[in-house]
Every structure is written in structure tokens, then in C-alpha cells.
Design a protein around this motif. Structure first.
Motif, PDB file in Angstrom:
ATOM      1  N   GLU A  35      -8.386 -16.250   5.362  1.00 55.68           N
ATOM      2  CA  GLU A  35      -7.266 -15.815   4.521  1.00 55.68           C
ATOM      3  C   GLU A  35      -6.030 -15.619   5.392  1.00 55.68           C
ATOM      4  O   GLU A  35      -6.155 -15.227   6.559  1.00 55.68           O
ATOM      5  N   PRO A  36      -4.826 -15.803   4.824  1.00 51.75           N
ATOM      6  CA  PRO A  36      -3.632 -15.513   5.630  1.00 51.75           C
ATOM      7  C   PRO A  36      -3.643 -14.059   6.116  1.00 51.75           C
ATOM      8  O   PRO A  36      -4.186 -13.177   5.434  1.00 51.75           O
ATOM      9  N   LEU A  37      -3.053 -13.843   7.284  1.00 52.68           N
ATOM     10  CA  LEU A  37      -3.104 -12.516   7.908  1.00 52.68           C
ATOM     11  C   LEU A  37      -2.526 -11.435   6.988  1.00 52.68           C
ATOM     12  O   LEU A  37      -3.090 -10.339   6.857  1.00 52.68           O
ATOM     13  N   GLY A  38      -1.403 -11.754   6.313  1.00 58.77           N
ATOM     14  CA  GLY A  38      -0.769 -10.761   5.434  1.00 58.77           C
ATOM     15  C   GLY A  38      -1.734 -10.316   4.343  1.00 58.77           C
ATOM     16  O   GLY A  38      -1.799  -9.129   3.995  1.00 58.77           O
ATOM     17  N   ALA A  39      -2.511 -11.257   3.790  1.00 61.24           N
ATOM     18  CA  ALA A  39      -3.466 -10.927   2.720  1.00 61.24           C
ATOM     19  C   ALA A  39      -4.574 -10.045   3.277  1.00 61.24           C
ATOM     20  O   ALA A  39      -5.023  -9.097   2.626  1.00 61.24           O
ATOM     21  N   ARG A  40      -4.995 -10.314   4.515  1.00 61.57           N
ATOM     22  CA  ARG A  40      -6.068  -9.492   5.117  1.00 61.57           C
ATOM     23  C   ARG A  40      -5.571  -8.072   5.394  1.00 61.57           C
ATOM     24  O   ARG A  40      -6.309  -7.118   5.242  1.00 61.57           O
ATOM     25  N   VAL A  41      -4.301  -7.970   5.787  1.00 56.81           N
ATOM     26  CA  VAL A  41      -3.733  -6.632   6.023  1.00 56.81           C
ATOM     27  C   VAL A  41      -3.673  -5.862   4.705  1.00 56.81           C
ATOM     28  O   VAL A  41      -4.074  -4.697   4.630  1.00 56.81           O
ATOM     29  N   ARG A  42      -3.198  -6.517   3.642  1.00 53.37           N
ATOM     30  CA  ARG A  42      -3.116  -5.845   2.331  1.00 53.37           C
ATOM     31  C   ARG A  42      -4.506  -5.401   1.887  1.00 53.37           C
ATOM     32  O   ARG A  42      -4.698  -4.282   1.418  1.00 53.37           O
ATOM     33  N   ALA A  43      -5.496  -6.298   2.035  1.00 60.10           N
ATOM     34  CA  ALA A  43      -6.864  -5.972   1.605  1.00 60.10           C
ATOM     35  C   ALA A  43      -7.403  -4.791   2.415  1.00 60.10           C
ATOM     36  O   ALA A  43      -8.042  -3.888   1.866  1.00 60.10           O
ATOM     37  N   HIS A  44      -7.118  -4.792   3.707  1.00 63.55           N
ATOM     38  CA  HIS A  44      -7.605  -3.701   4.570  1.00 63.55           C
ATOM     39  C   HIS A  44      -7.036  -2.359   4.104  1.00 63.55           C
ATOM     40  O   HIS A  44      -7.773  -1.385   3.935  1.00 63.55           O
ATOM     41  N   LEU A  45      -5.706  -2.327   3.876  1.00 62.38           N
ATOM     42  CA  LEU A  45      -5.078  -1.049   3.513  1.00 62.38           C
ATOM     43  C   LEU A  45      -5.486  -0.616   2.103  1.00 62.38           C
ATOM     44  O   LEU A  45      -5.679   0.571   1.848  1.00 62.38           O
ATOM     45  N   ALA A  46      -5.665  -1.580   1.190  1.00 65.73           N
ATOM     46  CA  ALA A  46      -6.095  -1.225  -0.174  1.00 65.73           C
ATOM     47  C   ALA A  46      -7.505  -0.641  -0.134  1.00 65.73           C
ATOM     48  O   ALA A  46      -7.792   0.376  -0.771  1.00 65.73           O
ATOM     49  N   ALA A  47      -8.397  -1.261   0.654  1.00 68.73           N
ATOM     50  CA  ALA A  47      -9.773  -0.764   0.749  1.00 68.73           C
ATOM     51  C   ALA A  47      -9.790   0.610   1.396  1.00 68.73           C
ATOM     52  O   ALA A  47     -10.525   1.504   0.972  1.00 68.73           O
ATOM     53  N   SER A  48      -8.951   0.801   2.394  1.00 69.76           N
ATOM     54  CA  SER A  48      -8.913   2.091   3.072  1.00 69.76           C
ATOM     55  C   SER A  48      -8.458   3.181   2.106  1.00 69.76           C
ATOM     56  O   SER A  48      -9.027   4.269   2.053  1.00 69.76           O
ATOM     57  N   ALA A  49      -7.428   2.866   1.284  1.00 69.18           N
ATOM     58  CA  ALA A  49      -6.925   3.863   0.331  1.00 69.18           C
ATOM     59  C   ALA A  49      -8.016   4.214  -0.681  1.00 69.18           C
ATOM     60  O   ALA A  49      -8.174   5.367  -1.072  1.00 69.18           O
ATOM     61  N   ALA A  50      -8.796   3.196  -1.092  1.00 68.87           N
ATOM     62  CA  ALA A  50      -9.822   3.426  -2.120  1.00 68.87           C
ATOM     63  C   ALA A  50     -11.000   4.235  -1.570  1.00 68.87           C
ATOM     64  O   ALA A  50     -11.524   5.108  -2.243  1.00 68.87           O
ATOM     65  N   PHE A  51     -11.415   3.938  -0.331  1.00 67.72           N
ATOM     66  CA  PHE A  51     -12.669   4.518   0.163  1.00 67.72           C
ATOM     67  C   PHE A  51     -12.477   5.679   1.124  1.00 67.72           C
ATOM     68  O   PHE A  51     -13.345   6.506   1.296  1.00 67.72           O
ATOM     69  N   ARG A  52     -11.341   5.721   1.800  1.00 66.16           N
ATOM     70  CA  ARG A  52     -11.220   6.683   2.889  1.00 66.16           C
ATOM     71  C   ARG A  52     -10.390   7.907   2.507  1.00 66.16           C
ATOM     72  O   ARG A  52     -10.413   8.914   3.187  1.00 66.16           O
ATOM     73  N   GLY A  53      -9.626   7.773   1.432  1.00 64.64           N
ATOM     74  CA  GLY A  53      -8.747   8.873   1.064  1.00 64.64           C
ATOM     75  C   GLY A  53      -7.564   8.922   2.001  1.00 64.64           C
ATOM     76  O   GLY A  53      -7.149   7.872   2.507  1.00 64.64           O
ATOM     77  N   PRO A  54      -7.010  10.118   2.259  1.00 60.23           N
ATOM     78  CA  PRO A  54      -5.786  10.176   3.055  1.00 60.23           C
ATOM     79  C   PRO A  54      -5.998   9.650   4.479  1.00 60.23           C
ATOM     80  O   PRO A  54      -6.864  10.153   5.189  1.00 60.23           O
ATOM     81  N   ALA A  55      -5.256   8.637   4.837  1.00 57.77           N
ATOM     82  CA  ALA A  55      -5.309   8.039   6.180  1.00 57.77           C
ATOM     83  C   ALA A  55      -3.965   7.356   6.362  1.00 57.77           C
ATOM     84  O   ALA A  55      -3.338   6.982   5.365  1.00 57.77           O
ATOM     85  N   PRO A  56      -3.494   7.177   7.595  1.00 57.17           N
ATOM     86  CA  PRO A  56      -2.199   6.502   7.771  1.00 57.17           C
ATOM     87  C   PRO A  56      -2.222   5.132   7.082  1.00 57.17           C
ATOM     88  O   PRO A  56      -3.121   4.324   7.349  1.00 57.17           O
TER      89      PRO A  56
END
Ligand SMILES: C=C(O[C@H]1C=CC=C(C(=O)O)[C@@H]1O)C(=O)O
Length: 417
Positions: free
Chosen positions: A48-69
Motif C-alpha cells: 500500500e502507499p506509505l500515506g495509506a499505511r500511516v493513516r491505517a496505523h493511526l486509525a487503528a491506534s486510536a481505536a485500540f489504544r485510546g489516548p496516545a500521540p
């Protein structure tokens, strides 16, 4: 020192799995400082393009990790297809100016007593300066030979680099280097902790770049490409004369124009109000003068994040050449080594798509007792192999001074001579 390209996929996967940064990520400038500590996770490799992987990473982090940078930080390699090194820090601090830098990188006296004698360092030029000059001469021959070719196949610029390999009898401390580099108000000093084999903790890319690849804040896009350089002089009138000669130099203006045109061309489909409000000017670091042009525009589509823009623009003719594909091929043939993260980009991108990416210049990859320094110069018709070699030496000066040595590995005296 571990190489990045050519490295077996399993070895890299193992290093990534064990990534626990020993140092903070830092971008330090007089405008803004950003420090990221720890790592909550690396952005996945994949097709996947890098930008899409970054978006997916941050979206997953928000969903599963709660408050994180809500941010990823790291480095993009020079080679567009090579793996990027991006991660989400566990803690983030940001400040106007350098306020949060001192807290993250306290002066060494507070940490440990100064060493009794300076470290002993050996340097090997790779390639040797004579081989670099020969590569520049060959680049000029290739440019001349392409002159009769159809438009689009005429080589107009090739950026060639060389490296210095340094070994020290003591571990090289990336924090000490960063503190020394950050004294220069004309640069953004950076430290990117890299994944490394367990026996080389503290592997990092450390440098002091004067060049902004791209920044995005809301819809506003900014770039500040540099190309065309002169060594600064100690004596004020000689220094002013060097700057004026650079501003008047046809060769340097052509070298510079290639970068500005390429960035404007790449941004044009994505921006309105795109332009160069001030035109060409001079940018100074403590050791170099550069020609620079600020480019600004407003995004048509806010879906394009800072990392999408960095990927779109990289590699610009400030580090590669024109036409891009032909220059990239010539670089691979004439340099004969892997640039790794040198002349890639370092920076950050947040969940809103804002971010800043700097061209990874005037830097070294540091690991244990070893460091590899890089410097390059843009070659255009009219360039001179000896002068281009001298330009790379001038560009090594900032990093060598931070290390306390000259290009032959001899300790510098108090006044930096
Ligand atoms: C490739 C480097 O610098 C680039 C950025 C500014 C000026 C440059 C030049 O004048 O050649 C280079 O394009 C480097 O510092 O290694």
C-alpha cells in the motif's frame, strides 16, 4: 555497520520486532522543536502507499489504544522503493523554539563527567576524493553526450555524493552530536533512532539540515528547496563576497532552477495559489551559503497528507537530478553505494494530515563505535570536478566539527581549525 539495502528481509524483520529506541526522536529548530520518546509501534511495511499505511496505523491506534500521540515520526530512505522507518512515539513534546530540547537532551555534565582525553578516530573516504572527482567528470561526459537526445532525455543535473566512514575507540554518542549540531540557528538538527542489531544499541541518523522538503498545515503547503552552494568564510567581507558570487553564479542558478521547477510542477495539480512569493534568495548555515526559494500554495484536496506530499516530491533534483529517472540511474552507476536514509527525508505526520518533512542532509548514520557521514553536490554542465569535491568537504564540516575532528580524523583545535 549494518547496511539497509541488501539486508535480508528476515534480518530486518527481526530488527524491527526488537525496536525499542534508546534515544528520543528529535527535530530541533529555532522555529519549533518536536521530541518523541519511546515507541508504541512501527508503521507496517507493505505494498500500500506509505500515506495509506500511516493513516491505517493511526486509525487503528486510536481505536485500540485510546489516548496516545496521534502522530508518526521517522525517516524516509533516498531510494523510493526501500522501506521507510516510521513509528508512533509513546510520548510527544512540542515547543516553539527549543524549550523541550534541553529537557530531553540534558547537557552531558549533568549525566556523566567529561572524558580525560578526546576519543581517537580513524576516517576512510568512501569513495576516495579522487574517485569522487572522476565520477563527477563522468557525469559531465554523460550530460554532454545526451545533449542531442530528444527533449526529456537530456540529462541536465545529477547530484553525486560521497561518504566518510569513521571508527572511534569510544562509542559515538548521538545525543552529544545532536546538541553540538543544534547550536546552529540556520538548521533543523535531527535525531532519528533506527532499528539495529542488539549489539549496536543507539543506532541513529543524526544531522543538521537546512532544507525543508515540504510542510503541510491545514490546507497550506510550504517547501523551501535549496541548491547552489558556497563555503562560508571566517572574515566578514570575504563571506559577503562569497554570498554575492553565489547569487550571481549562472551555474548555481541553473542548478537551483531545476529543483524549484520540479517542485512547482509536482505540486501544481494539487494546489491553488502556488508560487514563489519572494523569489530566489540566500540561506545561511554556520558553514554554508545556499541559494533558496520559498514555495507556497494551498491544497485543492485536504486528503493529501504531509507524508503523501513528501512521497510525491521526493527525490527532488536537490538530491537526485533531472530528468529524475535518468539521473537516478546515473547516480546508482556512478556512486556505487546505498545512500540509506541520507538524502531521504526526516519528519512527522499527524492524524489530521499535517506534518513537516526535511531533506536528510549533513547527516551521519551512527552505530556503536562507527559512523558514516554523507555529503553531495549538484552537477550541471559547467561544473568542475575539483570544486564539487571541495563543496562536499565544506558540507562535511558541520558534522565533523560536531565530532571534533577534521576530514582526516585529526582533533580540531579550540577555534575549530
Ligand atoms: C546533496 C546535498 O545538498 C543539496 C542541498 C543543498 C545544496 C546542494 C548543492 O548545492 O549541490 C545540494 O543539492 C548535501 O548536502 O549532501
Amino acid at each position: 555497520m549494518p547496511e539497509i539495502a541488501g539486508q535480508a528481509a528476515e534480518e530486518r524483520a527481526e530488527e524491527r520486532a526488537g525496536f525499542a529506541p534508546a534515544l528520543p526522536f528529535a527535530l530541533v529548530s529555532s522555529g519549533e522543536t518536536l521530541v518523541g520518546k519511546g515507541c508504541l509501534g512501527l508503521v507496517a511495511e507493505g505494498d500500500e502507499p506509505l500515506g495509506a499505511r500511516v493513516r491505517a496505523h493511526l486509525a487503528a491506534s486510536a481505536a485500540f489504544r485510546g489516548p496516545a500521540p496521534d502522530i508518526v515520526v521517522g525517516a524516509l530512505p533516498y531510494e523510493p522503493g526501500a522501506p521507510a522507518h516510521l513509528f508512533q512515539p509513546a510520548e510527544l513534546s512540542r515547543s516553539a523554539g527549543r524549550a523541550c530540547f534541553a529537557a530531553a537532551f540534558p547537557p552531558p555534565a549533568l549525566v556523566r563527567p567529561p572524558p580525560a582525553r578526546p576519543p581517537h578516530m580513524c576516517i576512510a573516504a568512501e569513495p576516495p576524493l579522487a574517485a569522487y572527482r572522476a565520477a563527477v567528470a563522468e557525469a559531465l561526459v554523460r550530460m554532454q553526450a545526451s545533449e542531442g537526445a530528444p527533449m526529456g532525455e537530456v540529462l541536465r543535473k545529477i547530484v553525486l555524493s560521497r561518504s566518510l566512514r569513521l571508527s572511534s575507540d569510544r562509542p559515538i554518542d548521538a545525543s552529544t552530536l545532536l546538541r553540538a549540531l543544534a547550536r546552529d540557528a540556520g538548521v533543523t538538527a535531527f535525531c532519528v533512532p533506527l532499528a539495529g542489531a542488539p549489539q549496536t544499541p543507539g543506532r541513529a541518523l543524526v544531522g543538521a539540515t537546512p532544507e525543508l522538503l515540504v510542510a503541510r498545515q491545514g490546507t497550506v503547503v510550504t517547501s523551501h528547496p535549496l541548491a547552489g552552494s558556497a563555503r562560508r568564510r571566517r572574515e566578514a567581507s570575504a563571506d559577503r563576497a562569497a554570498a554575492q558570487a553565489l547569487l550571481a553564479s549562472d551555474k548555481d542558478r541553473r542548478e537551483h532552477g531545476e529543483v524549484v521547477t520540479a517542485i512547482l510542477d509536482q505540486l501544481a495539480p494539487h494546489c491553488v495559489d502556488l508560487g514563489t512569493p519572494v523569489g530566489i534568495g540566500l540561506t545561511a548555515t554556520a558553514s554554508m551559503w545556499h541559494l533558496g526559494t520559498r514555495i507556497t500554495g494551498r491544497l485543492r484536496r485536504t486528503e493529501l497528507s504531509a507524508i503523501d506530499l513528501a512521497v510525491l516530491l521526493h527525490p527532488t533534483p536537490a538530491v537526485c537530478g533531472t530528468p529524475r529517472a535518468l539521473a537516478a540511474r546515473a547516480i546508482a552507476e556512478l556512486e556505487g553505494y546505498d545512500r540509506g536514509f541520507y538524502s531521504g527525508a526526516v519528519g512527522w505526520c499527524d492524524g489530521a494530515g499535517d506534518g513537516t518533512w526535511h531533506v536528510a542532509l549533513r547527516c551521519a548514520e551512527v552505530a556503536g563505535h562507527e559512523a558514516r557521514l554523507y555529503a553531495g553536490a549538484g552537477i550541471v554542465p559547467g561544473s568542475d570536478p575539483v570544486s564539487e569535491g571541495e563543496e562536499t568537504s565544506a558540507k562535511f564540516a558541520a558534522m565533523l566539527q560536531a565530532l571534533g575532528i577534521d576530514e582526516d580524523g585529526r582533533p580540531l583545535t579550540e577555534d575549530g581549525a
